[in-house]
Structures are given as structure tokens and as C-alpha cells.
Scaffold this motif. Structure first.
Motif, PDB file in Angstrom:
ATOM      1  N   GLU A  57      -4.760  12.297  -3.755  1.00  0.00           N
ATOM      2  CA  GLU A  57      -5.259  11.043  -4.354  1.00  0.00           C
ATOM      3  C   GLU A  57      -4.653   9.846  -3.642  1.00  0.00           C
ATOM      4  O   GLU A  57      -5.341   8.881  -3.326  1.00  0.00           O
ATOM      5  CB  GLU A  57      -4.902  10.946  -5.843  1.00  0.00           C
ATOM      6  CG  GLU A  57      -5.488  12.028  -6.738  1.00  0.00           C
ATOM      7  CD  GLU A  57      -4.601  13.251  -6.796  1.00  0.00           C
ATOM      8  OE1 GLU A  57      -3.432  13.102  -7.187  1.00  0.00           O
ATOM      9  OE2 GLU A  57      -5.071  14.339  -6.423  1.00  0.00           O
ATOM     10  N   GLY A  58      -3.334   9.941  -3.388  1.00  0.00           N
ATOM     11  CA  GLY A  58      -2.648   8.850  -2.695  1.00  0.00           C
ATOM     12  C   GLY A  58      -3.234   8.618  -1.318  1.00  0.00           C
ATOM     13  O   GLY A  58      -3.430   7.487  -0.889  1.00  0.00           O
ATOM     14  N   ILE A 118       0.842  -1.198   0.000  1.00  0.00           N
ATOM     15  CA  ILE A 118       0.000   0.000   0.000  1.00  0.00           C
ATOM     16  C   ILE A 118       0.881   1.254   0.000  1.00  0.00           C
ATOM     17  O   ILE A 118       0.639   2.208  -0.740  1.00  0.00           O
ATOM     18  CB  ILE A 118      -0.968  -0.005   1.212  1.00  0.00           C
ATOM     19  CG1 ILE A 118      -1.908  -1.200   1.145  1.00  0.00           C
ATOM     20  CG2 ILE A 118      -1.781   1.291   1.257  1.00  0.00           C
ATOM     21  CD1 ILE A 118      -2.794  -1.376   2.353  1.00  0.00           C
ATOM     22  N   CYS A 148       0.287  11.632   3.429  1.00  0.00           N
ATOM     23  CA  CYS A 148       0.683  11.507   2.032  1.00  0.00           C
ATOM     24  C   CYS A 148       0.714  12.895   1.415  1.00  0.00           C
ATOM     25  O   CYS A 148      -0.100  13.761   1.734  1.00  0.00           O
ATOM     26  CB  CYS A 148      -0.312  10.616   1.303  1.00  0.00           C
ATOM     27  SG  CYS A 148       0.161  10.264  -0.382  1.00  0.00           S
ATOM     28  N   LEU A 206      -5.735  -0.844  -6.044  1.00  0.00           N
ATOM     29  CA  LEU A 206      -4.782   0.259  -6.083  1.00  0.00           C
ATOM     30  C   LEU A 206      -4.368   0.578  -7.513  1.00  0.00           C
ATOM     31  O   LEU A 206      -4.248   1.739  -7.898  1.00  0.00           O
ATOM     32  CB  LEU A 206      -3.547  -0.087  -5.244  1.00  0.00           C
ATOM     33  CG  LEU A 206      -3.748  -0.123  -3.731  1.00  0.00           C
ATOM     34  CD1 LEU A 206      -2.543  -0.733  -3.048  1.00  0.00           C
ATOM     35  CD2 LEU A 206      -4.005   1.261  -3.182  1.00  0.00           C
ATOM     36  N   THR A 224       0.949   4.061  -3.143  1.00  0.00           N
ATOM     37  CA  THR A 224       0.328   5.371  -2.947  1.00  0.00           C
ATOM     38  C   THR A 224       1.316   6.440  -2.521  1.00  0.00           C
ATOM     39  O   THR A 224       0.946   7.604  -2.405  1.00  0.00           O
ATOM     40  CB  THR A 224      -0.761   5.280  -1.863  1.00  0.00           C
ATOM     41  OG1 THR A 224      -0.138   4.833  -0.646  1.00  0.00           O
ATOM     42  CG2 THR A 224      -1.854   4.324  -2.237  1.00  0.00           C
ATOM     43  N   ASN A 225       2.571   6.037  -2.227  1.00  0.00           N
ATOM     44  CA  ASN A 225       3.564   6.982  -1.745  1.00  0.00           C
ATOM     45  C   ASN A 225       3.203   7.587  -0.399  1.00  0.00           C
ATOM     46  O   ASN A 225       3.599   8.700  -0.085  1.00  0.00           O
ATOM     47  CB  ASN A 225       3.784   8.097  -2.768  1.00  0.00           C
ATOM     48  CG  ASN A 225       5.140   7.960  -3.407  1.00  0.00           C
ATOM     49  OD1 ASN A 225       6.073   7.480  -2.762  1.00  0.00           O
ATOM     50  ND2 ASN A 225       5.241   8.341  -4.667  1.00  0.00           N
ATOM     51  N   ALA A 226       2.420   6.854   0.386  1.00  0.00           N
ATOM     52  CA  ALA A 226       1.990   7.370   1.687  1.00  0.00           C
ATOM     53  C   ALA A 226       2.874   6.798   2.783  1.00  0.00           C
ATOM     54  O   ALA A 226       3.489   5.754   2.620  1.00  0.00           O
ATOM     55  CB  ALA A 226       0.541   6.978   1.940  1.00  0.00           C
ATOM     56  N   LYS A 254      -7.388   2.058  -9.855  1.00  0.00           N
ATOM     57  CA  LYS A 254      -7.672   3.454  -9.572  1.00  0.00           C
ATOM     58  C   LYS A 254      -6.628   4.364 -10.217  1.00  0.00           C
ATOM     59  O   LYS A 254      -6.939   5.461 -10.659  1.00  0.00           O
ATOM     60  CB  LYS A 254      -7.701   3.686  -8.062  1.00  0.00           C
ATOM     61  CG  LYS A 254      -9.068   3.513  -7.467  1.00  0.00           C
ATOM     62  CD  LYS A 254      -9.927   4.727  -7.777  1.00  0.00           C
ATOM     63  CE  LYS A 254     -11.210   4.680  -6.986  1.00  0.00           C
ATOM     64  NZ  LYS A 254     -11.750   6.002  -6.741  1.00  0.00           N
ATOM     65  N   GLY A 255      -5.405   3.869 -10.264  1.00  0.00           N
ATOM     66  CA  GLY A 255      -4.323   4.662 -10.821  1.00  0.00           C
ATOM     67  C   GLY A 255      -4.532   4.979 -12.289  1.00  0.00           C
ATOM     68  O   GLY A 255      -4.142   6.042 -12.770  1.00  0.00           O
ATOM     69  N   LYS A 270      -6.591   6.924  -1.648  1.00  0.00           N
ATOM     70  CA  LYS A 270      -6.410   5.540  -2.077  1.00  0.00           C
ATOM     71  C   LYS A 270      -5.912   4.665  -0.929  1.00  0.00           C
ATOM     72  O   LYS A 270      -6.401   3.565  -0.703  1.00  0.00           O
ATOM     73  CB  LYS A 270      -5.413   5.512  -3.239  1.00  0.00           C
ATOM     74  CG  LYS A 270      -5.845   4.588  -4.359  1.00  0.00           C
ATOM     75  CD  LYS A 270      -4.720   4.334  -5.305  1.00  0.00           C
ATOM     76  CE  LYS A 270      -4.553   5.423  -6.356  1.00  0.00           C
ATOM     77  NZ  LYS A 270      -3.415   5.137  -7.249  1.00  0.00           N
ATOM     78  N   ALA A 271      -4.969   5.212  -0.168  1.00  0.00           N
ATOM     79  CA  ALA A 271      -4.427   4.455   0.964  1.00  0.00           C
ATOM     80  C   ALA A 271      -5.503   4.219   2.013  1.00  0.00           C
ATOM     81  O   ALA A 271      -5.640   3.128   2.560  1.00  0.00           O
ATOM     82  CB  ALA A 271      -3.242   5.204   1.568  1.00  0.00           C
TER      83      ALA A 271
END
Lengths: 244, 226
Positions: B191-192, B167, B187, B220, B171-173, B223-224, B195-196
Motif C-alpha cells: 500500500e505504501g 512522502i 517500500c 496521502l 508511506t514508510n518508503a 488514502k490512509g 501511495k508513494a
């Protein structure tokens, strides 16, 4: 009471009871676990015409504080009948009978629930009888046990409950309202199926020692039927019965 | 299946024999009995049940997310989503030379603040003692709080952190998971973050599904693109 036929045949010559059941048959029972979102655990049972909802909170802080026990958690049970649960409006204030049932259900659950794991806390069990038709304490106890499991309270065993009784000189399983009013004896039994221990046993009526033994035996067999239904309720909620 | 996994409810016999009872089981005679609804796992010498429900019970060394509910002149009280409140002494924050008249507790942590804390000590006689004097612990300044069921936390982490790493990477979170079921997600991109959060809630809802990691991955990724 009940507004049904006054002159009713409780048991006909073929061994069929007033609602069409055989002597060792229970009413139709369905249990659903986890029906309430805000409670920590919940269950709904339909036991023939009985409809009962149980909600659990806890373990949580004890209020008032002086009730808490430093050695163990405490269990608090409130059994309550809705004003519309019976044919004649019931006063919603707790009656002598409701206080007694709250107490016996609490004591029937205590051997199973491992409260010693949560000192200084309370587990609250709220039982609401939406519709009553005889045998509510057994139905309530069975549902309370499923709700406790749903809340994740550690338990040594489930508690299943079922009544047996004496109607028209015959020992029968799961006494309904008419049989309770007109019958000769009524014996609610709470039972831990894996430990094979009885946690609730009351008797209203007169039985000979032989009848008593038979009555306990029939009641315990009824509890085993209830236990399978409790198992199914929990399996349906948590393991999806093979779905997904 | 591996470890002879089995679905159990309270009172069910998990196994009998010379095993060490671990979480959520009791030994009665020579039988090992489950005390909760969950999945039983039998190892070489021990048996345990992974619970699928229930409240958070503090354990020493657990990382938890707490919310300050009140303070006295000597300590804070934290809501740690449990039946007990977390006790955070002032010395932990101000150091040894803390003095009740000179230092004002609300200058460091106010009611409503979120903190990442570690359970320093807990036994049945006292409320859990928490500490925030460690790396990565302390007040949380930013991020979104997601509440999940504490029993689903191991599922959110996954085997050796597989689920949470996936995850985070997708998502870069940055995600901080408290063992008490409170999760803080922060995040850079909105958006990330969404999504997370969605992925975490998905794990909470569908924890019992076998190939959940793949499902979350699909969610994940799909959605991207859109």
C-alpha cells in the motif's frame, strides 16, 4: 484550383477582401501547445483553413552518425503535406516545393535555437500539413517555434511568421489561397519579435521599392500579432491562464 | 512575491542591469533574456529561470538512475534518460587490477540492470563519465521505477527536501531520486509503495500548482483512512 468562384472580387470598393477581411487583418488563428504525448514537444495550429501539426524530437542521438557535428547540435526539419491536404490528391513523396520549404523553415529557426548547447545531437522537427489553404510555410514556422519551446529546446527568441502581399494593387496582410493564386505578390516573413530581426523573407511577384518597404512593414506587424497568439498558447499550457 | 518570480517564455526579458546570468538565461547587451518556458527568479546578484520542460542535461556530481543498455569488454553504457549515454568504465567496478581477459563485465552488471550512479565528468566533447564507486551508489536490486519529467525533479524534492521527506514519512518508503527524472521507490508494504508512486506522479502532473505540498499531504492522509 480550389473549385471556388473563378471570377472573384479580390478587393471591393470598401476595402473588404474576398473572405470578408480588412486589408490589415489576419485570418482566425489558434495555436495549441503540447498536443502529442509521445513527442518531446508539439503544437497544433489552425491558421484560417490551414491545419498543421508539428512534433519535435530531441535533442537526441544523430543517425546516421556521420551527420553529427562535434561543435554543435543540428536541426533537421521535414515539412510534409498529407495526400488529403489539398483538393486533388497529393503524392505523399517529398516534392521539390516541400524540400524547399523544409530548408527555409530550418534556416528561419536556426538563428533562434541555441543548438551549440548540445553538441553531437540532433533536434528533429516534423511538420505535417493536414489541410492547406495558402500561407502554410508561415503557419508551420509559427507552430514549429511553439513546439520547440514546448520541447524545452533553449531559444534566444520565438519565431513568429506571417505573409503579406499585393492584391489588386494594395498591400495586404496574410494572403490566403485565392489571393495567392490571383494576386500580384506574396511575401512570407519570419520574425524574432524581441530581437526585431527577420529570419525568413521570400518574395514571389513584383513590387516597387516603396511597395517592398510597405510590404515588409505590414508583414512584421502581422508577425507581432502571431507572437501574441504563440505566447498565449504557451501560457495556456504551462501557466494555466490563472486556472488552479 | 519573493524573488520577483515571473512566468516567462523564450525571448522574454527577465531583467536588465548588472546581474550574473545563471541557468536558462542569456545576456544580450545589457538585457537578460529567458531561453525557455519557466519561472524567472531574481536574486541579489544573479538571475535564473527554472525550466518547466525539457530533457535532462548531465551535470557533474548529479545523482542519476541509469539502465544498462550494453557493454563492451572495457565499459558499460547506461541509458540515463538524456541525449547522451552514460559511460561507466570497468575499472570503476573491478578496481585498478581490472583485466579485460580475466574479468567478465556481465558478471557484475547485466543489460537491463538499474544502477544509481553519479556523473563524474562531463563536458561538451565527450559523453558523460559516470561512477558507482561511492556510498549509496551501485546496482539497485529492488524497488519500483517511476519516470517523471526531469524538469519536475526540484519540485519533487521540494524546499530543503520538504516534499520528499513528507512522502517518505507518510508511506514508510525509501525513495531515490535521480536528477534525470527516474525515481526508484522501495517500500515494505504494497500500500505504501502504491501511495508513494501515486504521490510522485501527482507532483509530476501538478508541478505548477502553488500549494502542492498540502494537496499531496491531503491525498496521502485521506488514502490512509479509507
Amino acid at each position: 484550383m480550389g473549385g471556388r468562384e473563378a471570377t472573384m472580387v479580390l478587393l471591393d470598393e470598401n476595402g473588404i477582401r474576398c473572405d470578408g477581411r480588412k486589408i490589415d487583418e489576419t485570418r482566425k488563428i489558434t495555436i495549441k501547445a503540447g498536443v502529442l504525448k509521445n513527442a518531446d514537444g508539439s503544437a497544433y495550429i489552425e491558421f484560417g483553413d490551414n491545419k498543421i501539426l508539428v512534433g519535435i524530437f530531441g535533442p537526441r542521438d544523430v543517425h546516421p552518425k556521420h551527420m553529427s557535428d562535434t561543435d554543435t547540435g543540428i536541426l533537421r526539419v521535414r515539412y510534409h503535406m498529407e495526400p488529403f491536404s489539398v483538393t486533388e490528391r497529393k503524392n505523399p513523396a517529398p516534392s521539390r516545393r516541400e524540400i524547399e520549404i523544409s530548408k527555409v523553415i530550418k534556416e528561419a529557426l536556426e538563428p533562434a535555437v541555441m543548438l551549440e548547447k548540445f553538441p553531437r545531437t540532433a533536434v528533429d522537427v516534423f511538420i505535417e500539413v493536414l489541410q492547406a489553404d495558402g500561407g502554410t510555410r508561415c503557419a508551420a514556422l509559427s507552430a514549429a517555434s511553439v513546439a520547440l519551446a514546448d520541447a524545452g529546446i533553449p531559444m534566444r527568441d520565438m519565431v513568429a511568421a506571417c505573409a503579406s502581399g499585393k492584391v489588386a494593387d494594395t498591400i495586404v496582410l496574410d494572403v490566403n489561397n485565392e489571393e495567392d493564386q490571383a494576386g500580384q505578390a506574396d511575401m512570407p516573413i519570419g520574425y524574432m519579435p524581441n530581437f526585431e530581426k527577420i529570419t525568413l523573407l521570400q518574395l514571389d511577384g513584383i513590387l516597387t521599392p516603396e511597395e517592398y518597404k510597405k510590404c515588409v512593414e505590414v508583414g512584421v506587424n502581422g508577425c507581432k500579432i502571431i507572437y501574441e497568439i504563440q505566447k498565449k498558447a504557451l501560457n495556456d499550457k504551462y501557466f494555466g491562464s490563472g486556472k488552479d | 512575491m519573493e524573488n520577483k518570480r515571473k512566468y516567462v517564455i523564450p525571448g522574454d526579458l527577465v531583467t536588465s542591469g548588472p546581474f550574473r546570468p545563471e541557468q536558462n538565461v542569456v545576456l544580450e547587451g545589457n538585457k537578460i533574456i529567458s531561453t525557455t518556458v519557466g519561472i524567472s527568479e531574481i536574486y541579489d546578484d544573479s538571475v535564473r529561470v527554472i525550466s518547466l520542460t525539457g530533457k535532462y542535461i548531465p551535470k557533474i556530481d548529479d545523482l542519476v538512475i541509469g539502465k544498462v543498455i550494453s557493454h563492451t569488454s572495457l565499459s558499460w553504457e547506461l541509458d540515463i534518460n538524456s541525449c547522451y549515454v552514460g559511460f561507466l568504465p570497468a575499472q570503476d567496478v573491478f578496481g585498478r587490477d581490472f583485466s579485460a581477459h580475466a574479468d567478465e563485465l556481465s558478471s557484475k552488471l547485466k543489460t537491463g540492470d538499474l544502477v544509481a550512479a553519479r556523473i563524474a565528468n562531463f563536458d561538451r566533447t565527450r559523453d558523460p563519465l559516470v561512477t558507482i564507486s561511492d556510498r549509496d551508489l551501485g546496482k539497485i536490486d529492488s524497488g519500483a521505477l517511476v519516470k517523471i519529467s526531469p524538469s519536475k525533479v526540484p519540485r519533487l524534492i521540494g524546499k530543503r527536501g520538504s516534499m520528499i521527506q513528507m512522502i517518505e514519512q507518510a508511506t514508510n518508503a525509501a525513495i531515490t531520486i535521480g536528477q534525470n527524472g527516474w525515481v526508484v521507490v522501495s517500500c515494505e508494504s504494497p500500500e505504501g509503495l502504491l501511495k508513494a508512486k501515486k504521490a510522485i506522479q501527482m507532483v509530476d502532473e501538478k508541478a505548477h500548482i502553488a500549494n502542492l505540498t498540502d494537496q499531496v499531504k491531503d491525498m496521502l492522509e485521506s488514502k490512509g483512512e479509507s
